[in-house]
Design a protein around this motif. Structure first.
Motif, short mmCIF file in Angstrom:
data_model
loop_
_atom_site.label_atom_id
_atom_site.label_comp_id
_atom_site.label_asym_id
_atom_site.label_seq_id
_atom_site.Cartn_x
_atom_site.Cartn_y
_atom_site.Cartn_z
N ILE A 26 -4.99 -12.20 13.72
CA ILE A 26 -3.64 -11.68 13.52
C ILE A 26 -2.86 -11.86 14.81
N HIS A 27 -1.70 -12.52 14.73
CA HIS A 27 -0.87 -12.68 15.92
C HIS A 27 0.49 -12.02 15.74
N ARG A 28 0.82 -11.60 14.50
CA ARG A 28 2.11 -10.96 14.26
C ARG A 28 1.97 -10.03 13.05
N VAL A 29 2.59 -8.86 13.14
CA VAL A 29 2.61 -7.93 12.01
C VAL A 29 4.04 -7.46 11.81
N ARG A 30 4.51 -7.56 10.58
CA ARG A 30 5.81 -6.99 10.21
C ARG A 30 5.55 -5.95 9.14
N ALA A 31 6.31 -4.86 9.18
CA ALA A 31 6.13 -3.78 8.21
C ALA A 31 7.48 -3.40 7.62
N SER A 32 7.44 -3.04 6.35
CA SER A 32 8.64 -2.58 5.68
C SER A 32 8.28 -1.33 4.88
N MET A 33 9.11 -0.29 5.03
CA MET A 33 8.90 0.94 4.28
C MET A 33 10.22 1.68 4.16
N ASP A 34 10.26 2.67 3.33
CA ASP A 34 11.45 3.48 3.14
C ASP A 34 11.48 4.53 4.25
N THR A 35 12.09 4.19 5.38
CA THR A 35 12.09 5.09 6.52
C THR A 35 12.93 6.34 6.28
N ALA A 36 14.00 6.23 5.49
CA ALA A 36 14.81 7.41 5.18
C ALA A 36 13.98 8.40 4.34
N ARG A 37 13.23 7.90 3.39
CA ARG A 37 12.36 8.77 2.59
C ARG A 37 11.30 9.43 3.48
N GLY A 38 10.68 8.65 4.35
CA GLY A 38 9.69 9.20 5.27
C GLY A 38 10.29 10.29 6.14
N HIS A 39 11.50 10.07 6.63
CA HIS A 39 12.17 11.06 7.47
C HIS A 39 12.39 12.36 6.68
N ARG A 40 12.84 12.25 5.42
CA ARG A 40 13.06 13.45 4.59
C ARG A 40 11.76 14.20 4.36
N MET A 41 10.66 13.47 4.13
CA MET A 41 9.39 14.14 3.87
C MET A 41 8.87 14.87 5.10
N VAL A 42 9.14 14.33 6.28
CA VAL A 42 8.65 14.96 7.51
C VAL A 42 9.60 16.05 7.99
N GLU A 101 0.82 -1.20 0.00
CA GLU A 101 0.00 0.00 0.00
C GLU A 101 0.85 1.25 0.00
N THR A 102 0.22 2.38 -0.32
CA THR A 102 0.84 3.69 -0.21
C THR A 102 -0.01 4.53 0.73
N MET A 103 0.63 5.14 1.70
CA MET A 103 -0.08 6.03 2.61
C MET A 103 0.35 7.46 2.32
N THR A 104 -0.62 8.34 2.18
CA THR A 104 -0.35 9.76 2.08
C THR A 104 -1.04 10.45 3.24
N ALA A 105 -0.46 11.56 3.69
CA ALA A 105 -1.03 12.28 4.82
C ALA A 105 -0.36 13.64 4.95
N THR A 106 -0.91 14.45 5.84
CA THR A 106 -0.29 15.72 6.21
C THR A 106 0.14 15.62 7.66
N PRO A 107 1.46 15.65 7.91
CA PRO A 107 1.94 15.67 9.30
C PRO A 107 1.60 17.00 9.97
N ALA A 108 1.78 17.04 11.28
CA ALA A 108 1.45 18.23 12.05
C ALA A 108 2.22 19.47 11.58
N ASN A 109 3.39 19.29 10.96
CA ASN A 109 4.17 20.43 10.49
C ASN A 109 3.72 20.94 9.12
N GLY A 110 2.70 20.31 8.52
CA GLY A 110 2.13 20.78 7.27
C GLY A 110 2.78 20.26 6.00
#
Length: 110
Positions: free
Chosen positions: A86-102, A59-68
Motif C-alpha cells: 500500500i502506498h496511498r489510501v483515500r477514504a470517503s465517509m459521511d463526516t457530517a453524520r459522524g459529527h452529529r453522532m459524536v 465497510e461500516t464501522m460501529t463503536a462507542t466514543p469516549a462520551n458514550g
C-alpha cells in the motif's frame, strides 16, 4: 466551501494535500483512535473490488466514543498499491453524520 463544524476541509490546492494533513492522519490512527473510540469497535465489510493496483473496500464501522454515544458510519477506502504494498489510501465517509453522532446536532447561530 466549508463543511460541518469540526469537519476537516479536505479541498486540495493544485492536487496536493495541505501541509501536515498526512502526519495528522497518521497520528490519529496510530495514537488517538482508541482514545476516541473506547469500546465496541466493529467493522462490517460490504464489498471489495480489486482492479490491478487499486483496491476498493466498502465497510461500516460501529463503536462507542469516549462520551458514550453510539457511532455507526459507512466508509469507502481506496488503496493504491505499488509492487504489492500500500502506498496511498483515500477514504470517503459521511463526516457530517459522524459529527452529529459524536457531538449531537449543531444549532444555527442567531
Amino acid at each position: 466551501m466549508a463543511g460541518a463544524p469540526g469537519q476537516r476541509d479536505c479541498r486540495r490546492v493544485g492536487g496536493a494535500r495541505p501541509p501536515g494533513r498526512q502526519e495528522g492522519d497518521r497520528l490519529f490512527l496510530a495514537e488517538g483512535f482508541f482514545r476516541f473510540f473506547v469500546r465496541d469497535v466493529t467493522v462490517t465489510f460490504h464489498g471489495l473490488c480489486v482492479d490491478g493496483e487499486r483496491v476498493v473496500v466498502e465497510e461500516t464501522m460501529t463503536a462507542t466514543p469516549a462520551n458514550g454515544r453510539h457511532y455507526a458510519n459507512d466508509c469507502c477506502f481506496i488503496f493504491g498499491l505499488r509492487e504489492g504494498l500500500i502506498h496511498r489510501v483515500r477514504a470517503s465517509m459521511d463526516t457530517a453524520r459522524g459529527h452529529r453522532m459524536v457531538f449531537g446536532e449543531v444549532r444555527a447561530a442567531g
